[in-house]
Scaffold this active site. Sequence first.
Site, mmCIF file in Angstrom:
data_model
loop_
_atom_site.group_PDB
_atom_site.id
_atom_site.type_symbol
_atom_site.label_atom_id
_atom_site.label_comp_id
_atom_site.label_asym_id
_atom_site.label_seq_id
_atom_site.Cartn_x
_atom_site.Cartn_y
_atom_site.Cartn_z
ATOM 1 N N VAL A 1 -5.968 -9.488 10.224
ATOM 2 C CA VAL A 1 -5.124 -10.676 10.225
ATOM 3 C C VAL A 1 -5.175 -11.396 11.560
ATOM 4 C CG1 VAL A 1 -3.066 -9.410 10.959
ATOM 5 C CG2 VAL A 1 -2.800 -11.493 9.607
ATOM 6 N N LYS A 2 -5.510 -10.677 12.627
ATOM 7 C CA LYS A 2 -5.466 -11.243 13.972
ATOM 8 C C LYS A 2 -6.537 -12.312 14.213
ATOM 9 C CE LYS A 2 -2.100 -8.615 15.533
ATOM 10 N NZ LYS A 2 -0.805 -9.129 15.990
#
Length: 328
Positions: A43-44
Amino acid sequence: MKYLDHITEAIGNTPLVKLNSIAKETKATILAKVEYMNPGNSVKDRMAIRMIEDAEKAGILKPGGTIIEGTSGNTGMGLALAAIAKGYKCIFTLSDKQSKEKMDILRAVGAEVIVCPTNVAPEHPDSYYSVAKRLNKEIPNSFYPNQYDNLSNWQAHYESTGPEIWEQSEGKVTHFITGVGTGGTVTGISKYLKEKNPAVQTIGIDTYGSVFKKYKETGIFDENEIYSYATEGIGEDILPKNVDFDLIDQFIKVTDKDGAVMTRRLAKEEGLFVGWSSGTAIVGALEYARENNLTEKDVVVVLLPDHGTRYLAKIYNDEWMRAQGYID
């Protein structure tokens, strides 16, 4: 011809996947937002590229510069992909509790990795926060994104992940559940969903040894809550500016063991080869669904942050799991 100019253009539009076997005890629909489908497998990626682009627009990051960040691994990977695309160098500080796979992956994409002790206070000169800040001061033409307090973090999720969840669920999402670390994910997504429907409930998943749950419930930053824990990527011993506690309705704490065991179940029962905090989030989601008697009308979206390749020597290693007392 259909192609992307660079791998960073593949970030986003990750799928929602229904949980079946693991969610059979609840009447609610449990949907996993599978963020390892991003090119950096987490997700980063979303906030990493946003922090870099915003720094470029502000003139903070200049050509040939060096990106210096304290990371648990995944933000570093996203920053490294952006750096490759844009011609920057990278130096990342990690705490020694992070998996060897994360360190090896960052080195594989050209980053310099500095390993720092876990069991020191954030303000200690050897903490991975402090080392990153010091290097930023010492190295000319460097940029310290500071994912904890850089508000481009939550804005990335407000503009991408939140709208994706709303559209993919056709506006039927009733609950959003995610682990909380820097706070960007939970804040950005929750803000968007609550603007669309104020009735949407946001549940933050915390770990034992982190300050979030007690701070939400009492407003007290209790240092007695802080102690070493094994789960990677969630929980904090600080209060990042990206965490908007007003947007989080409730916190649930999950043990290292419960999160680890569920992570392996997700791989074996659902085919979702995910990381440790993903299992932790699912444990919290199922506990919430059970305690609140969720029904067929409820649609619960749980964010699964990263991929199992980050944890091969830990979660997916039987000997390591036995040594921790997590499995017989």
